[in-house]
Design a protein around this motif. Structure first.
Motif, PDB file in Angstrom:
ATOM      1  N   THR A 140       0.802  -1.224   0.000  1.00  0.00           N
ATOM      2  CA  THR A 140       0.000   0.000   0.000  1.00  0.00           C
ATOM      3  C   THR A 140       0.835   1.274   0.000  1.00  0.00           C
ATOM      4  N   SER A 141       2.150   1.166   0.181  1.00  0.00           N
ATOM      5  CA  SER A 141       3.001   2.354   0.244  1.00  0.00           C
ATOM      6  C   SER A 141       3.432   2.773  -1.161  1.00  0.00           C
ATOM      7  N   THR A 143       5.245   5.373  -1.700  1.00  0.00           N
ATOM      8  CA  THR A 143       6.616   5.858  -1.554  1.00  0.00           C
ATOM      9  C   THR A 143       7.618   4.735  -1.773  1.00  0.00           C
ATOM     10  N   ASP A 144       7.275   3.535  -1.304  1.00  0.00           N
ATOM     11  CA  ASP A 144       8.191   2.397  -1.427  1.00  0.00           C
ATOM     12  C   ASP A 144       8.063   1.673  -2.767  1.00  0.00           C
TER      13      ASP A 144
END
Length: 278
Positions: A140-141, A143-144
């Motif tokens: 769900t990230s 950014t990652d």
């Protein structure tokens, strides 16, 4: 490549004076030299690696495929006994084909993205499902996400619903077309069974939009149903596969499918979409 595209002569057919733009010609020439130099260096590098480790595993990158075909078949020799460098005529041919391979998919890929985004906006349930798949497979990230895709690129292969969305968008809005030269001993059959000779001078054009929206071959042909690419044979929605298999299929379809899945993985959860005009 992007610089070359920015200087593309988009209105050359309607404005012949654009051909007099010497700045454009110079930039195209310079960009071409830069691309050729890079491709030549990479060809030589891969050629040396191939000669040292002929039996090693190879990728399916276009440069590796070109060399794997050229070394044993074109020379008729074992790669370790062939020349130290590539034949100049083959090098020139390979460079032109790799440049074509790189550029030819730019417009079709970008237009496909536009149609996919349009269809996702028009079908909120599909948008919700593709977002859920990305959360489940990629986390769900957001950014990652770049680091995840770089360290575990194989996860892209698990995006089966995303693949179905792409295929259904390409069915409704095909990005390419094709034509074939007729032959005296070749005839085509119409849907009604009528034989249509092609002759030696006929040019047979495939109207993909008509074919891929024909109720003869597709149940609910105008509906956007990614599920038709996930059902098993025998299901009423099971699709024909005429535009994705066989010797005349798109040579870059594997690359383009991966490219589109990566773009959608980075895009559909980051933004909400709305039409710019009615």
């Amino acid at each position: 490549m992007l610089n070359q595209i920015r200087w593309h002569q988009a209105n050359g057919d309607t404005n012949p004076f654009e051909y007099l733009n010497l700045v454009r010609k110079t930039i195209h020439w310079w960009n071409g030299r830069q691309m050729e130099r890079y491709i030549c260096d990479e060809l030589s590098k891969r050629h040396r690696e191939y000669k040292v480790d002929h039996g090693g595993e190879r990728t399916k990158a276009i440069i590796d495929l070109v060399l794997q075909s050229y070394i044993p078949e074109q020379l008729g020799l074992d790669s370790k006994t062939s020349g130290d460098d590539l034949d100049p005529s083959f090098r020139a041919f390979a460079v032109s084909q790799i440049r074509l391979f790189t550029f030819v998919g730019h417009d079709s890929t970008s237009s496909s993205i536009c149609y996919i985004v349009h269809l996702l906006h028009s079908n909120p349930e599909t948008l919700s499902l593709i977002r859920r798949e990305h959360d489940d497979v990629l986390g769900t990230s957001l950014t990652d996400l770049p680091a995840i895709l770089e360290s575990q690129p194989f996860l892209i292969n698990d995006l089966s619903y995303t693949r179905a969305v792409i295929k259904e968008a390409l069915r409704l809005f095909p990005s390419g077309a094709c034509s074939r030269a007729g032959q005296s001993d070749v005839a085509l059959l119409s849907d009604s069974g009528q034989k249509c000779p092609t002759g030696d001078v006929a040019a047979v054009l495939t109207v993909h939009t008509e074919l891929q929206r024909s109720p003869v071959y597709w149940p609910r042909p105008d509906a956007f149903l990614p599920e038709r690419w996930l059902v098993k044979p025998g299901h009423e929605l099971y699709p024909i596969k005429g535009f994705e298999i066989g010797p005349r299929n798109c040579v870059a379809q594997g690359f383009v499918m991966t490219e589109l899945k990566v773009i959608l993985a980075c895009l559909v959860r980051q933004f909400d979409f709305s039409p710019a005009y009615e």
